[in-house]
Motif scaffolding. Structure first.
Motif, PDB file in Angstrom:
ATOM      1  N   ALA A 111       9.264 -41.476  11.492  1.00 18.94           N
ATOM      2  CA  ALA A 111      10.170 -40.337  11.316  1.00 18.94           C
ATOM      3  C   ALA A 111       9.374 -39.076  10.984  1.00 18.94           C
ATOM      4  N   GLU A 112       8.344 -39.217  10.174  1.00 19.10           N
ATOM      5  CA  GLU A 112       7.507 -38.058   9.828  1.00 19.10           C
ATOM      6  C   GLU A 112       6.786 -37.509  11.059  1.00 19.10           C
ATOM      7  N   VAL A 113       6.333 -38.391  11.939  1.00 24.31           N
ATOM      8  CA  VAL A 113       5.692 -37.955  13.183  1.00 24.31           C
ATOM      9  C   VAL A 113       6.705 -37.201  14.041  1.00 24.31           C
ATOM     10  N   LEU A 114       7.920 -37.717  14.115  1.00 24.59           N
ATOM     11  CA  LEU A 114       8.966 -37.052  14.884  1.00 24.59           C
ATOM     12  C   LEU A 114       9.271 -35.661  14.325  1.00 24.59           C
ATOM     13  N   VAL A 115       9.281 -35.528  12.999  1.00 22.95           N
ATOM     14  CA  VAL A 115       9.525 -34.220  12.382  1.00 22.95           C
ATOM     15  C   VAL A 115       8.406 -33.250  12.766  1.00 22.95           C
TER      16      VAL A 115
ATOM     17  N   VAL B 220       8.218 -28.254  18.840  1.00 20.26           N
ATOM     18  CA  VAL B 220       9.219 -27.964  19.872  1.00 20.26           C
ATOM     19  C   VAL B 220      10.102 -26.798  19.438  1.00 20.26           C
ATOM     20  N   TYR B 221      10.497 -26.779  18.168  1.00 21.68           N
ATOM     21  CA  TYR B 221      11.320 -25.674  17.669  1.00 21.68           C
ATOM     22  C   TYR B 221      10.584 -24.335  17.785  1.00 21.68           C
ATOM     23  N   GLU B 222       9.299 -24.330  17.460  1.00 22.52           N
ATOM     24  CA  GLU B 222       8.528 -23.086  17.565  1.00 22.52           C
ATOM     25  C   GLU B 222       8.461 -22.609  19.019  1.00 22.52           C
ATOM     26  N   ARG B 223       8.245 -23.548  19.922  1.00 23.41           N
ATOM     27  CA  ARG B 223       8.213 -23.200  21.350  1.00 23.41           C
ATOM     28  C   ARG B 223       9.572 -22.674  21.798  1.00 23.41           C
TER      29      ARG B 223
ATOM     30  N   ILE C  19      15.381 -38.497  15.091  1.00 24.49           N
ATOM     31  CA  ILE C  19      15.104 -38.422  13.652  1.00 24.49           C
ATOM     32  C   ILE C  19      16.308 -38.897  12.847  1.00 24.49           C
ATOM     33  N   VAL C  20      17.486 -38.415  13.212  1.00 21.50           N
ATOM     34  CA  VAL C  20      18.699 -38.821  12.498  1.00 21.50           C
ATOM     35  C   VAL C  20      18.915 -40.323  12.645  1.00 21.50           C
TER      36      VAL C  20
END
Length: 89
Positions: free
Chosen positions: A16-20, A26-29, A47-48
């Motif tokens: 989960a930490e890797v996914l975060v 991805v969010y920054e992009r 993640i959820v």
């Protein structure tokens, strides 16, 4: 809780930490492009889902270790920790 149970939970939390971390990139992009990509939505869902699974397994382990031994009659399903109010939701 056995060592294997704890190792499985630890591995799921690490994933989960890797996914975060992936999601932050991805969010920054996506922020630069002013979009919300399908990739961002999928990683968020993963993640959820992963966190929900970790909580369910942790509660099941806790139930089996601390509550079940005190019960005269076990529930037909064992420990059940739903995300919804009832099984119909």
């Amino acid at each position: 809780m056995t060592d294997t149970d704890l190792s499985n939970l630890t591995a799921m939390i690490a994933r989960a930490e890797v996914l975060v971390t992936d999601l932050k990139a991805v969010y920054e992009r996506d922020l630069q492009a002013q979009i919300v990509s399908v990739e961002a939505l999928n990683i968020t869902h993963e993640i959820v889902e992963k966190c929900s699974n970790v909580m369910d397994q942790a509660m099941t382990l806790y139930f089996n270790r601390t509550i079940a031994p005190l019960l005269i009659k076990l529930p037909r399903r064992g420990g059940y920790f739903p995300a919804a109010r009832n099984e119909e939701s």
